[in-house]
Design a protein around this motif. Sequence first.
Motif, PDB file in Angstrom:
ATOM      1  N   ASN A 122      41.742  40.601  43.597  1.00 48.01           N
ATOM      2  CA  ASN A 122      40.905  39.550  43.003  1.00 48.01           C
ATOM      3  C   ASN A 122      41.204  39.256  41.532  1.00 48.01           C
ATOM      4  OD1 ASN A 122      39.274  39.443  45.404  1.00 48.01           O
ATOM      5  ND2 ASN A 122      38.449  41.398  44.755  1.00 48.01           N
ATOM      6  N   GLU A 123      42.312  39.755  41.003  1.00 46.45           N
ATOM      7  CA  GLU A 123      42.554  39.550  39.585  1.00 46.45           C
ATOM      8  C   GLU A 123      43.382  38.298  39.304  1.00 46.45           C
ATOM      9  OE1 GLU A 123      44.013  43.033  37.745  1.00 46.45           O
ATOM     10  OE2 GLU A 123      42.141  44.136  38.005  1.00 46.45           O
ATOM     11  N   LYS A 124      43.890  37.665  40.313  1.00 41.53           N
ATOM     12  CA  LYS A 124      44.634  36.440  40.097  1.00 41.53           C
ATOM     13  C   LYS A 124      43.668  35.265  39.977  1.00 41.53           C
ATOM     14  CE  LYS A 124      45.288  35.473  45.016  1.00 41.53           C
ATOM     15  NZ  LYS A 124      46.269  35.246  46.093  1.00 41.53           N
ATOM     16  N   VAL A 125      44.162  34.196  39.409  1.00 47.31           N
ATOM     17  CA  VAL A 125      43.373  32.972  39.289  1.00 47.31           C
ATOM     18  C   VAL A 125      43.797  32.024  40.404  1.00 47.31           C
ATOM     19  CG1 VAL A 125      42.826  30.995  37.843  1.00 47.31           C
ATOM     20  CG2 VAL A 125      43.115  33.251  36.800  1.00 47.31           C
ATOM     21  N   ASP A 126      42.845  31.609  41.217  1.00 49.01           N
ATOM     22  CA  ASP A 126      43.108  30.660  42.295  1.00 49.01           C
ATOM     23  C   ASP A 126      42.856  29.244  41.800  1.00 49.01           C
ATOM     24  OD1 ASP A 126      43.723  32.644  44.161  1.00 49.01           O
ATOM     25  OD2 ASP A 126      41.611  32.951  44.627  1.00 49.01           O
ATOM     26  N   VAL A 127      43.775  28.346  42.112  1.00 49.90           N
ATOM     27  CA  VAL A 127      43.648  26.937  41.746  1.00 49.90           C
ATOM     28  C   VAL A 127      43.667  26.116  43.022  1.00 49.90           C
ATOM     29  CG1 VAL A 127      44.606  25.011  40.436  1.00 49.90           C
ATOM     30  CG2 VAL A 127      44.821  27.354  39.550  1.00 49.90           C
ATOM     31  N   THR A 128      42.609  25.338  43.237  1.00 42.97           N
ATOM     32  CA  THR A 128      42.523  24.472  44.403  1.00 42.97           C
ATOM     33  C   THR A 128      42.249  23.046  43.928  1.00 42.97           C
ATOM     34  OG1 THR A 128      41.590  26.287  45.703  1.00 42.97           O
ATOM     35  CG2 THR A 128      41.379  24.070  46.606  1.00 42.97           C
TER      36      THR A 128
END
Length: 243
Positions: A122-128
């Motif tokens: 969960n440490e990554k940044v998700d971009v949608t």
Amino acid sequence: VGCKFSKDRFLPVGPLHPENEQFIDISGDKMVLLQDHPIRSEPHDFIIFKRELLHPKQVYSLDDFPLATKDPKQSGVVRNGKKVTVRLTSQAPAYSLREFKLKGGADLKPGDRVLVDQFKPNEKVDVTGISTAQSGFWYFLTNTTTDPRGREQARSPWSYRTDLRLSKGVNLGGTRVARIFAEARNLFNQSNILTWDNYNIPSATLWEKKQDPTGDLNRPTTQDGVPLYDIAREIYLGIDFSF
């Protein structure tokens, strides 16, 4: 062999794009595509073989697996000389042990399908993001038409909209997870026309001549309170918690 493929190979028939699957024969020198079709969400790879090769139990017991971890409280690292056993549980997307460290020379012993040296979920940044372009709606010209039959039509301007969402997960320990998000709707603040105010003849004429939906009263809604424009830019900030 069945293989999972990306979305958008087939047109949607509802609110979601179908995911897709291809059925491929790999028994020969070349792969042969036997079937290509949409499917419900989350198809996964699989292999077909003769049932005589498999002898499963009807019910499995966790007691058959000495290293099975039944409770997050049993999580931990056990060292016996150079033998190291790591026990943990997982409940997507969190692990009961976020990370652990081993000294040099340690021989890590895998548990139930687990062979890990460090977890940082969960440490990554998700971009949608999604951008849409929609042609305008048709409407009849009632006050400026030159067609005596009253069949002349025109089209409203195109609509453009971009929505964007950024999110970053934070592990709170065990199976507790928080996700911080920022969401922008109509990011570029496009003025997209949904309808027009045809309360009276001057309002309808203004729309037909200049495509100004606000009418002679210059109001943002129709007489019945229906918005003339899609939403302006909206920004949302929040936190989701999962336990």
